[in-house]
Design an enzyme around this catalytic site. Sequence first.
Site, PDB file in Angstrom:
ATOM      1  N   LYS A 105      43.593 128.979 -11.231  1.00 14.55           N
ATOM      2  CA  LYS A 105      43.871 130.423 -10.541  1.00 14.55           C
ATOM      3  C   LYS A 105      45.248 131.041 -11.126  1.00 14.55           C
ATOM      4  O   LYS A 105      45.891 130.021 -11.897  1.00 14.55           O
ATOM      5  CB  LYS A 105      44.117 129.988  -9.031  1.00 14.55           C
ATOM      6  CG  LYS A 105      43.550 129.156  -8.464  1.00 14.55           C
ATOM      7  CD  LYS A 105      43.861 128.895  -6.964  1.00 14.55           C
ATOM      8  CE  LYS A 105      43.152 127.735  -6.117  1.00 14.55           C
ATOM      9  NZ  LYS A 105      43.763 126.295  -6.484  1.00 14.55           N
TER      10      LYS A 105
ATOM     11  N   ASP B 298      40.348 121.385  -8.455  1.00  9.93           N
ATOM     12  CA  ASP B 298      40.873 122.541  -8.265  1.00  9.93           C
ATOM     13  C   ASP B 298      42.278 122.554  -8.386  1.00  9.93           C
ATOM     14  O   ASP B 298      43.064 121.594  -8.037  1.00  9.93           O
ATOM     15  CB  ASP B 298      40.802 122.889  -6.630  1.00  9.93           C
ATOM     16  CG  ASP B 298      41.320 123.943  -6.320  1.00  9.93           C
ATOM     17  OD1 ASP B 298      40.603 125.249  -6.361  1.00  9.93           O
ATOM     18  OD2 ASP B 298      42.629 124.284  -5.880  1.00  9.93           O
TER      19      ASP B 298
ATOM     20  N   ASN C 131      36.808 110.752   1.609  1.00 10.25           N
ATOM     21  CA  ASN C 131      36.610 112.190   1.671  1.00 10.25           C
ATOM     22  C   ASN C 131      35.232 112.768   1.259  1.00 10.25           C
ATOM     23  O   ASN C 131      34.718 113.777   1.611  1.00 10.25           O
ATOM     24  CB  ASN C 131      37.770 113.074   1.040  1.00 10.25           C
ATOM     25  CG  ASN C 131      39.036 112.926   2.014  1.00 10.25           C
ATOM     26  OD1 ASN C 131      39.076 112.281   3.040  1.00 10.25           O
ATOM     27  ND2 ASN C 131      40.135 113.143   1.335  1.00 10.25           N
TER      28      ASN C 131
ATOM     29  N   HIS D  46      44.743 134.127  -7.560  1.00 12.28           N
ATOM     30  CA  HIS D  46      45.116 133.238  -6.554  1.00 12.28           C
ATOM     31  C   HIS D  46      45.527 134.006  -5.315  1.00 12.28           C
ATOM     32  O   HIS D  46      45.179 133.484  -4.037  1.00 12.28           O
ATOM     33  CB  HIS D  46      46.464 132.598  -7.348  1.00 12.28           C
ATOM     34  CG  HIS D  46      46.790 131.359  -6.379  1.00 12.28           C
ATOM     35  ND1 HIS D  46      47.398 130.200  -7.234  1.00 12.28           N
ATOM     36  CD2 HIS D  46      46.659 130.673  -5.266  1.00 12.28           C
ATOM     37  CE1 HIS D  46      47.620 129.235  -6.446  1.00 12.28           C
ATOM     38  NE2 HIS D  46      47.277 129.683  -5.130  1.00 12.28           N
TER      39      HIS D  46
ATOM     40  N   TYR E 197      50.453 125.588  -9.734  1.00 10.65           N
ATOM     41  CA  TYR E 197      50.782 124.027  -9.424  1.00 10.65           C
ATOM     42  C   TYR E 197      51.575 123.342 -10.463  1.00 10.65           C
ATOM     43  O   TYR E 197      51.864 122.278 -10.349  1.00 10.65           O
ATOM     44  CB  TYR E 197      49.558 123.341  -8.874  1.00 10.65           C
ATOM     45  CG  TYR E 197      48.634 123.858  -8.051  1.00 10.65           C
ATOM     46  CD1 TYR E 197      49.027 124.999  -7.162  1.00 10.65           C
ATOM     47  CD2 TYR E 197      47.445 123.259  -7.768  1.00 10.65           C
ATOM     48  CE1 TYR E 197      48.371 125.489  -6.114  1.00 10.65           C
ATOM     49  CE2 TYR E 197      46.559 124.182  -6.760  1.00 10.65           C
ATOM     50  CZ  TYR E 197      46.931 125.084  -6.271  1.00 10.65           C
ATOM     51  OH  TYR E 197      46.025 125.501  -5.128  1.00 10.65           O
TER      52      TYR E 197
ATOM     53  N   LYS F  70      42.773 117.355  -0.844  1.00  6.12           N
ATOM     54  CA  LYS F  70      43.559 116.837  -1.690  1.00  6.12           C
ATOM     55  C   LYS F  70      43.864 115.255  -1.322  1.00  6.12           C
ATOM     56  O   LYS F  70      44.363 114.998  -0.222  1.00  6.12           O
ATOM     57  CB  LYS F  70      44.939 117.563  -2.037  1.00  6.12           C
ATOM     58  CG  LYS F  70      46.030 116.859  -2.890  1.00  6.12           C
ATOM     59  CD  LYS F  70      46.966 115.876  -2.243  1.00  6.12           C
ATOM     60  CE  LYS F  70      47.802 115.062  -3.115  1.00  6.12           C
ATOM     61  NZ  LYS F  70      48.696 114.160  -2.370  1.00  6.12           N
ATOM     62  N   SER F  71      43.841 114.100  -2.007  1.00  6.49           N
ATOM     63  CA  SER F  71      44.191 113.075  -1.853  1.00  6.49           C
ATOM     64  C   SER F  71      44.401 112.551  -3.185  1.00  6.49           C
ATOM     65  O   SER F  71      43.581 112.149  -4.358  1.00  6.49           O
ATOM     66  CB  SER F  71      43.200 112.075  -1.128  1.00  6.49           C
ATOM     67  OG  SER F  71      43.835 110.739  -1.050  1.00  6.49           O
TER      68      SER F  71
ATOM     69  N   ARG G 115      41.193 107.120   0.026  1.00  7.41           N
ATOM     70  CA  ARG G 115      40.925 108.467   0.806  1.00  7.41           C
ATOM     71  C   ARG G 115      40.105 109.173   0.073  1.00  7.41           C
ATOM     72  O   ARG G 115      39.366 110.201   0.634  1.00  7.41           O
ATOM     73  CB  ARG G 115      42.350 108.828   1.283  1.00  7.41           C
ATOM     74  CG  ARG G 115      42.669 108.416   2.500  1.00  7.41           C
ATOM     75  CD  ARG G 115      43.990 109.089   2.888  1.00  7.41           C
ATOM     76  NE  ARG G 115      45.300 109.079   2.422  1.00  7.41           N
ATOM     77  CZ  ARG G 115      46.154 108.204   2.125  1.00  7.41           C
ATOM     78  NH1 ARG G 115      45.947 107.142   3.069  1.00  7.41           N
ATOM     79  NH2 ARG G 115      47.264 108.227   1.441  1.00  7.41           N
TER      80      ARG G 115
HETATM   81  N1  LIG Z   1      44.194 129.053  -2.719  1.00  5.84           N
HETATM   82  C1  LIG Z   1      45.381 128.735  -2.295  1.00  5.84           C
HETATM   83  O1  LIG Z   1      45.960 129.588  -1.916  1.00  5.84           O
HETATM   84  C2  LIG Z   1      45.688 127.388  -2.168  1.00  5.84           C
HETATM   85  C3  LIG Z   1      46.672 126.977  -1.123  1.00  5.84           C
HETATM   86  C4  LIG Z   1      46.719 125.693  -0.667  1.00  5.84           C
HETATM   87  C5  LIG Z   1      46.254 124.596  -1.339  1.00  5.84           C
HETATM   88  N2  LIG Z   1      45.098 124.950  -2.175  1.00  5.84           N
HETATM   89  C6  LIG Z   1      44.171 123.921  -2.804  1.00  5.84           C
HETATM   90  O2  LIG Z   1      43.660 123.261  -1.833  1.00  5.84           O
HETATM   91  C7  LIG Z   1      43.797 121.858  -1.696  1.00  5.84           C
HETATM   92  C8  LIG Z   1      43.775 121.159  -0.615  1.00  5.84           C
HETATM   93  O3  LIG Z   1      44.710 121.725   0.442  1.00  5.84           O
HETATM   94  P1  LIG Z   1      46.166 121.256   0.996  1.00  5.84           P
HETATM   95  O4  LIG Z   1      46.678 120.195  -0.055  1.00  5.84           O
HETATM   96  O5  LIG Z   1      46.846 122.096   1.385  1.00  5.84           O
HETATM   97  O6  LIG Z   1      45.622 120.103   2.246  1.00  5.84           O
HETATM   98  P2  LIG Z   1      44.545 119.083   2.665  1.00  5.84           P
HETATM   99  O7  LIG Z   1      43.731 118.868   1.626  1.00  5.84           O
HETATM  100  O8  LIG Z   1      43.950 119.516   3.778  1.00  5.84           O
HETATM  101  O9  LIG Z   1      45.559 117.854   2.947  1.00  5.84           O
HETATM  102  C9  LIG Z   1      46.183 116.898   1.958  1.00  5.84           C
HETATM  103  C10 LIG Z   1      46.851 115.857   2.443  1.00  5.84           C
HETATM  104  O10 LIG Z   1      46.109 115.216   3.521  1.00  5.84           O
HETATM  105  C11 LIG Z   1      46.363 113.713   2.982  1.00  5.84           C
HETATM  106  N3  LIG Z   1      44.767 113.285   2.998  1.00  5.84           N
HETATM  107  C12 LIG Z   1      43.912 113.313   2.433  1.00  5.84           C
HETATM  108  N4  LIG Z   1      42.826 112.637   2.830  1.00  5.84           N
HETATM  109  C13 LIG Z   1      43.024 112.120   4.122  1.00  5.84           C
HETATM  110  C14 LIG Z   1      42.324 111.846   4.896  1.00  5.84           C
HETATM  111  N5  LIG Z   1      41.189 111.272   4.803  1.00  5.84           N
HETATM  112  N6  LIG Z   1      43.041 111.340   6.254  1.00  5.84           N
HETATM  113  C15 LIG Z   1      44.293 111.625   6.323  1.00  5.84           C
HETATM  114  N7  LIG Z   1      45.017 112.247   5.360  1.00  5.84           N
HETATM  115  C16 LIG Z   1      44.663 112.400   4.205  1.00  5.84           C
HETATM  116  C17 LIG Z   1      46.835 113.698   1.666  1.00  5.84           C
HETATM  117  O11 LIG Z   1      47.699 112.541   1.383  1.00  5.84           O
HETATM  118  P3  LIG Z   1      47.043 111.625   0.151  1.00  5.84           P
HETATM  119  O12 LIG Z   1      47.152 112.245  -1.077  1.00  5.84           O
HETATM  120  O13 LIG Z   1      48.259 110.358   0.290  1.00  5.84           O
HETATM  121  O14 LIG Z   1      45.900 110.888   0.706  1.00  5.84           O
HETATM  122  C18 LIG Z   1      47.555 114.992   1.693  1.00  5.84           C
HETATM  123  O15 LIG Z   1      49.017 114.758   2.239  1.00  5.84           O
HETATM  124  C19 LIG Z   1      45.172 121.882  -2.489  1.00  5.84           C
HETATM  125  O16 LIG Z   1      45.536 120.426  -3.101  1.00  5.84           O
HETATM  126  C20 LIG Z   1      45.045 122.968  -3.610  1.00  5.84           C
HETATM  127  O17 LIG Z   1      44.237 122.436  -4.665  1.00  5.84           O
HETATM  128  C21 LIG Z   1      44.954 126.157  -2.618  1.00  5.84           C
END
Ligand SMILES: NC(=O)c1ccc[n+]([C@@H]2O[C@H](COP(=O)([O-])OP(=O)(O)OC[C@H]3O[C@@H](n4cnc5c(N)ncnc54)[C@H](OP(=O)(O)O)[C@@H]3O)[C@@H](O)[C@H]2O)c1
Length: 281
Positions: free
Chosen positions: A81, A51, A247, A114, A56, A237-238, A243
């Site tokens: 997006k 994604d 995941n 988006h 980004y 996201k990781s 991780r």
């Molecule tokens: N459509 C939209 O408007 C929108 C908005 C926001 C995000 N997104 C998409 O959704 C994706 C995911 O959302 P997000 O990045 O906001 O949040 P997320 O996936 O909930 O959290 C990512 C964070 O958690 C850490 N992490 C990953 N796996 C972990 C685990 N098993 N245990 C503990 N911590 C962990 C990651 O660090 P490390 O990398 O160090 O593991 C990173 O700091 C984004 O990357 C993006 O592609 C879309």
Amino acid sequence: MERPVSTPAPALPLVNGARIPHLGLGTWPLDDDGAETSVATAIEGVYRLVDTAENYENERGVGRGLRASGVPREELFVTTKFNRRWHSVDGVREAFERSVERLGVDYLDLLLVHWPNPDQGRYVEAFEGIVALLREGLVRAAGTSNFTPEQLQEAIDATGVTPDVNQIQLNPYIAQTPWREFAAERGIVIEGYSPIWRGRDLLDEPVVAAAAAEHGRTPGQIVLRWHVQLGTVPVPKSADPRRQAENLAVFDFALTDEEMTALSALDRGTELATDPHAFGH
Ligand SMILES: NC(=O)c1ccc[n+]([C@@H]2O[C@H](COP(=O)([O-])OP(=O)(O)OC[C@H]3O[C@@H](n4cnc5c(N)ncnc54)[C@H](OP(=O)(O)O)[C@@H]3O)[C@@H](O)[C@H]2O)c1
């Protein structure tokens, strides 16, 4: 580095005929170099859905990671997006052309509006633009992100096409029940972003810890399994290979009905949610 063994996520059918992996990799806020490494590592670790977004500013890196993985294009599910400036039928075509050029691909598996940006009022035209690309086979699935049920209904009424996917902020704190029910009634797959609430306090919740202890899993796996059992597609996201593997390894155990109910009871309604009427780009 030794890593846990994973198998690919199963796939879910989409209303317009494609199939989507049940879990994918998020890439925000990685830059091109970070995205290249993370995407290549994730695909090696059998992720298939990636994604990204114009916003980004990492599509070139994502594309390099896709190619570095060596996995054939047709086995991958590439999502991007576009921003508000492209919200017209012709604009979406240009956004598509720019994204595929940056990604180095010739079609997209899923293209999303988006944010609806209701102040601009052109989100229906934006979806019409995606539908035109869907009809030409340039995108395999048509989607939206951060659309409310009312906005989705407007897009359906205008085009006669049901979006394959609505990607929304989703985790046990932000359970989005009305949005998920609307989607379920129409066969729209919900993708969940911020699925583990960015690794913050959600993972320390006692009900998450209790389930983790019960199943011998990590808190992140418990929360991601909650998404999977709701039938939604989380995109955690990781950038860390361990991780990433952790995941993805959520398809070989199940939460009980009581655990699902306890996790869903963490819902705080709209308190923590980003309001798509007020935010967008
Ligand atoms: N459509 C939209 O408007 C929108 C908005 C926001 C995000 N997104 C998409 O959704 C994706 C995911 O959302 P997000 O990045 O906001 O949040 P997320 O996936 O909930 O959290 C990512 C964070 O958690 C850490 N992490 C990953 N796996 C972990 C685990 N098993 N245990 C503990 N911590 C962990 C990651 O660090 P490390 O990398 O160090 O593991 C990173 O700091 C984004 O990357 C993006 O592609 C879309």
